[in-house]
Scaffold this motif. Structure first.
Motif, mmCIF file in Angstrom:
data_model
loop_
_atom_site.group_PDB
_atom_site.id
_atom_site.type_symbol
_atom_site.label_atom_id
_atom_site.label_comp_id
_atom_site.label_asym_id
_atom_site.label_seq_id
_atom_site.Cartn_x
_atom_site.Cartn_y
_atom_site.Cartn_z
ATOM 1 N N MET A 1 0.741 -1.294 0.083
ATOM 2 C CA MET A 1 -0.087 -0.162 0.083
ATOM 3 C C MET A 1 0.799 1.264 -0.032
ATOM 4 S SD MET A 1 -3.043 1.141 2.721
ATOM 5 C CE MET A 1 -4.064 2.513 2.491
ATOM 6 N N PRO A 2 0.705 2.183 -0.954
ATOM 7 C CA PRO A 2 1.479 3.478 -1.129
ATOM 8 C C PRO A 2 1.360 4.319 0.355
ATOM 9 C CG PRO A 2 0.124 3.219 -2.904
ATOM 10 C CD PRO A 2 -0.480 2.147 -1.990
ATOM 11 N N LYS A 3 2.632 4.811 0.704
ATOM 12 C CA LYS A 3 2.757 5.667 2.245
ATOM 13 C C LYS A 3 2.133 7.124 1.636
ATOM 14 C CE LYS A 3 6.921 3.322 3.619
ATOM 15 N NZ LYS A 3 8.407 3.542 3.890
ATOM 16 N N ASN A 4 1.354 7.561 2.894
ATOM 17 C CA ASN A 4 1.037 8.806 2.463
ATOM 18 C C ASN A 4 1.864 9.722 2.501
ATOM 19 O OD1 ASN A 4 -1.541 7.482 4.506
ATOM 20 N ND2 ASN A 4 -2.232 8.861 2.720
ATOM 21 N N LYS A 5 1.672 10.828 1.503
ATOM 22 C CA LYS A 5 2.843 12.080 1.272
ATOM 23 C C LYS A 5 2.410 13.104 2.218
ATOM 24 C CE LYS A 5 1.938 11.740 -2.969
ATOM 25 N NZ LYS A 5 2.041 12.302 -4.248
ATOM 26 N N ILE A 6 3.389 13.708 3.031
ATOM 27 C CA ILE A 6 3.015 14.959 3.717
ATOM 28 C C ILE A 6 4.072 16.085 3.318
ATOM 29 C CG2 ILE A 6 3.071 15.813 6.294
ATOM 30 C CD1 ILE A 6 2.227 13.104 7.226
ATOM 31 N N MET A 7 3.464 17.342 3.347
ATOM 32 C CA MET A 7 4.281 18.270 3.054
ATOM 33 C C MET A 7 4.305 19.342 4.290
ATOM 34 S SD MET A 7 3.975 21.391 -0.025
ATOM 35 C CE MET A 7 2.717 22.587 0.699
ATOM 36 N N ILE A 8 5.712 19.647 4.506
ATOM 37 C CA ILE A 8 5.714 20.519 5.516
ATOM 38 C C ILE A 8 6.058 22.016 5.408
ATOM 39 C CG2 ILE A 8 7.237 20.961 7.734
ATOM 40 C CD1 ILE A 8 7.970 17.990 7.494
ATOM 41 N N VAL A 9 5.325 23.031 6.061
ATOM 42 C CA VAL A 9 5.503 24.214 5.683
ATOM 43 C C VAL A 9 5.973 24.986 7.199
ATOM 44 C CG1 VAL A 9 4.562 26.625 4.536
ATOM 45 C CG2 VAL A 9 3.694 24.004 3.783
ATOM 46 N N GLU A 10 7.187 25.387 7.463
ATOM 47 C CA GLU A 10 7.716 25.835 8.433
ATOM 48 C C GLU A 10 8.919 26.761 8.485
ATOM 49 O OE1 GLU A 10 8.702 26.935 11.856
ATOM 50 O OE2 GLU A 10 7.309 25.402 11.848
ATOM 51 N N ASP A 11 8.828 27.984 8.778
ATOM 52 C CA ASP A 11 9.742 29.023 8.496
ATOM 53 C C ASP A 11 11.189 28.733 9.101
ATOM 54 O OD1 ASP A 11 8.798 29.674 10.922
ATOM 55 O OD2 ASP A 11 9.089 31.903 10.344
ATOM 56 N N GLU A 12 11.324 27.781 10.447
ATOM 57 C CA GLU A 12 12.130 27.741 11.312
ATOM 58 C C GLU A 12 12.952 26.415 10.828
ATOM 59 O OE1 GLU A 12 13.706 29.618 13.216
ATOM 60 O OE2 GLU A 12 12.316 31.101 13.631
ATOM 61 N N GLY A 13 14.127 26.382 10.379
ATOM 62 C CA GLY A 13 14.749 25.153 9.936
ATOM 63 C C GLY A 13 14.981 24.060 10.875
ATOM 64 N N LEU A 14 15.222 24.275 12.097
ATOM 65 C CA LEU A 14 15.577 23.555 13.202
ATOM 66 C C LEU A 14 14.148 22.589 13.438
ATOM 67 C CD1 LEU A 14 18.139 24.979 15.763
ATOM 68 C CD2 LEU A 14 18.292 23.146 14.113
ATOM 69 N N THR A 15 13.125 23.482 13.601
ATOM 70 C CA THR A 15 11.686 22.933 13.873
ATOM 71 C C THR A 15 11.428 21.989 12.759
ATOM 72 O OG1 THR A 15 11.248 25.015 15.169
ATOM 73 C CG2 THR A 15 9.315 23.666 14.521
ATOM 74 N N ALA A 16 11.759 22.622 11.510
ATOM 75 C CA ALA A 16 11.242 21.814 10.283
ATOM 76 C C ALA A 16 11.898 20.421 10.339
ATOM 77 C CB ALA A 16 11.623 22.463 9.030
ATOM 78 N N ALA A 17 13.239 20.258 10.707
ATOM 79 C CA ALA A 17 13.845 18.932 10.594
ATOM 80 C C ALA A 17 13.392 18.101 11.856
ATOM 81 C CB ALA A 17 15.388 19.472 10.916
ATOM 82 N N TYR A 18 13.028 18.909 12.909
ATOM 83 C CA TYR A 18 12.439 17.898 14.108
ATOM 84 C C TYR A 18 10.958 17.165 13.667
ATOM 85 C CZ TYR A 18 9.758 17.129 18.240
ATOM 86 O OH TYR A 18 8.938 16.511 19.405
ATOM 87 N N ILE A 19 10.037 18.061 12.940
ATOM 88 C CA ILE A 19 8.905 17.713 12.310
ATOM 89 C C ILE A 19 9.139 16.503 11.405
ATOM 90 C CG2 ILE A 19 6.772 18.274 11.083
ATOM 91 C CD1 ILE A 19 7.280 21.102 12.518
ATOM 92 N N GLN A 20 10.082 16.853 10.377
ATOM 93 C CA GLN A 20 10.218 15.687 9.213
ATOM 94 C C GLN A 20 10.999 14.363 10.175
ATOM 95 O OE1 GLN A 20 12.818 17.258 5.929
ATOM 96 N NE2 GLN A 20 13.097 15.252 5.134
ATOM 97 N N ASP A 21 11.759 14.587 11.123
ATOM 98 C CA ASP A 21 12.030 13.180 11.660
ATOM 99 C C ASP A 21 10.926 12.496 12.328
ATOM 100 O OD1 ASP A 21 14.945 13.679 11.107
ATOM 101 O OD2 ASP A 21 15.403 14.615 13.063
ATOM 102 N N ILE A 22 10.167 13.450 12.864
ATOM 103 C CA ILE A 22 8.882 12.502 13.618
ATOM 104 C C ILE A 22 8.038 11.971 12.332
ATOM 105 C CG2 ILE A 22 6.740 12.927 14.609
ATOM 106 C CD1 ILE A 22 7.996 14.995 16.439
ATOM 107 N N VAL A 23 7.844 12.712 11.327
ATOM 108 C CA VAL A 23 6.909 12.224 10.195
ATOM 109 C C VAL A 23 7.477 10.981 9.637
ATOM 110 C CG1 VAL A 23 6.014 12.792 7.944
ATOM 111 C CG2 VAL A 23 5.824 14.665 9.665
ATOM 112 N N GLU A 24 8.850 11.091 9.174
ATOM 113 C CA GLU A 24 9.145 9.977 8.636
ATOM 114 C C GLU A 24 9.341 8.531 9.497
ATOM 115 O OE1 GLU A 24 12.243 12.137 5.219
ATOM 116 O OE2 GLU A 24 13.202 11.582 7.211
ATOM 117 N N SER A 25 9.564 8.896 10.844
ATOM 118 C CA SER A 25 9.747 7.559 11.797
ATOM 119 C C SER A 25 8.337 7.096 11.852
ATOM 120 C CB SER A 25 10.206 8.299 13.092
ATOM 121 O OG SER A 25 9.081 8.987 13.813
#
Length: 444
Positions: A1-25
């Motif tokens: 089954m294909p994985k759901n795709k999520i786009m992150i819109v965040e202006d703080e780089g460190l916060t965006a990286a934190y969110i991306q780690d959570i989403v991918e995990s």
């Protein structure tokens, strides 16, 4: 089954990286990470994410709420706001975009996970509900509600541009009998196959809809002339008329088609539907597996089909299964001289019939017993024609078996190849019958 795709819109780089780690995990795919609203809009249209995690404060002239508003104008996608601001004014602005979540920073992975899962589930449920309101769940065709909307829009456009429309009301002949005897496990796949054949008969700008259990309608837009409508109706009859093979069982369905035209027959949705329905019942009364225009009164010319069969059978036996181009031309001239309406389609199926009868001739000569080929071939052809006319081109497995028994009685050997030859014979004669009825019946 294909994985759901999520786009992150965040202006703080460190916060965006934190969110991306959570989403991918959590097993999701991150399509992109955007810092500004302008970039987010462009990326959403291109990447088509299944969900957007949107910070309200962004780089550039647009904030997250304005960005979400613009994205939702272009596509349907669930949006979850991520913000450190719980200000009531901002919350009220955010409500306008009907977000699927509003998560306050800082948050943990479980909190974000639950919001993502609920948003995806809610959006999927809403889409399914919307589809069930406008599309038939079995055939995936537009249902009555969506068809009425499309017809209404098409009529408005046709009136403005002075274009013509045609409605083809289609009834699957004898489907109810087949469904009652064979059951839904046979009837439902049959309807799905029939719907697919109808879809293949129309263009991208046209609409095929399911109106009832065995009733469909086609909306043809911007038609050039009534001959184009005749061609479309004939294509439907030939396509649906081909044998179905469902659950290892053979059967055939015919169609009765009623046609109404805009603007000549009426200019309202209600009038055109009523007239197409009346014409459809006239087609059923005329013998089924035919089409009728609302104001059409011409009769079919069955005798021409019988004459054509005699000429073709005589031609094959006279030439002993082999002929040249001059012989073919003589046959065509002889048929035209009789007054049979001719077309390229008729010529094509005469050629198909000739090749099929040629196979019968060769098979009969190969039999170990002596067979009078000159009697066998016309007997098989007329037996097949009688079968078509008697059953209005609508038959089931039992009818097919009866036809095979009658043909076998004439001395034709029913091998596997022999059965294929008879199917080809049945299809070619039925096609000629339909095409000649078309050419003879249209008198506009």
């Amino acid at each position: 089954m294909p994985k759901n795709k999520i786009m992150i819109v965040e202006d703080e780089g460190l916060t965006a990286a934190y969110i991306q780690d959570i989403v991918e995990s959590l097993g999701y795919v991150v399509t992109s990470h955007e810092f500004s609203g302008e970039d987010a809009i462009e990326s959403a249209v291109k990447g088509k994410p299944d969900l957007i995690l949107m910070d309200i404060k962004l780089h550039g002239r647009m904030d997250g709420i304005e960005t979400a508003t613009e994205i939702l104008k272009r596509m349907s996608v669930p949006i979850i706001y991520l913000t450190a601001n719980s200000d009531k004014t901002i919350l009220e602005r955010a409500k306008i975009t009907q977000p699927y979540g509003y998560v306050l920073k800082p948050f943990n992975s479980k909190e974000l996970q639950s919001n993502i899962e609920m948003a995806l589930y809610k959006h999927r449920t809403e889409c399914n509900l919307k589809d069930s309101l406008f599309y038939d769940t079995l055939t995936c065709l537009p249902n009555r509600a969506l068809f009425f909307d499309r017809l209404g829009q098409a009529l408005k456009q046709a009136k403005l541009s002075r274009q013509s429309l045609a409605l083809l009301m289609i009834d699957l002949n004898d489907f109810s009998s087949i469904n009652s005897t064979m059951g839904n496990k046979f009837g439902e796949p049959l309807l799905v196959d029939a719907a697919a054949r109808l879809m293949a008969c129309v263009g991208e700008a046209d609409t095929v809809a399911r109106m009832g259990e065995d009733e469909f309608v086609i909306l043809l837009t911007n038609i050039a002339d009534t001959n184009a409508v005749c061609d479309a109706a004939t294509k439907v009859i030939l396509s649906v008329g081909k044998p179905f093979y469902v659950n290892e069982t053979n059967c055939a369905l015919g169609v009765s088609i009623g046609i109404s035209l805009f603007p000549s027959d009426g200019d309202t949705l209600k009038t055109l539907l009523k007239e197409a329905d009346i014409a459809m019942y006239r087609a059923k009364e005329a013998g089924k597996n035919q089409y009728r225009f609302f104001d059409e009164t011409c009769d079919q010319m069955n005798r021409d089909v019988g004459f054509l069969l005699n000429k073709v059978c005589g031609f094959v036996t006279e030439h002993r299964g082999t002929w040249d181009h001059d012989g073919w031309v003589d046959l065509v001239i002889d048929v035209k001289r009789h007054g049979i309406p001719f077309s390229n389609d008729v010529t094509q199926y005469i050629g198909v019939l000739l090749e099929t009868i040629k196979k019968i001739y060769a098979s009969a000569l190969a039999l170990p017993i002596t067979i009078d080929v000159e009697k066998l071939i016309p007997a098989m052809c007329h037996e097949t024609l009688a079968f078509i006319m008697e059953n209005d081109s609508i038959w089931k497995q039992d009818d097919w078996n009866l036809l095979l028994t009658k043909i076998k009685a004439h001395g034709f050997k029913l091998t596997e190849d022999g059965n294929h030859i008879i199917r080809d014979l049945l299809e070619s004669i039925n096609a000629l019958y339909v095409l000649l009825c078309k050419n003879c019946s249209y008198g506009k």
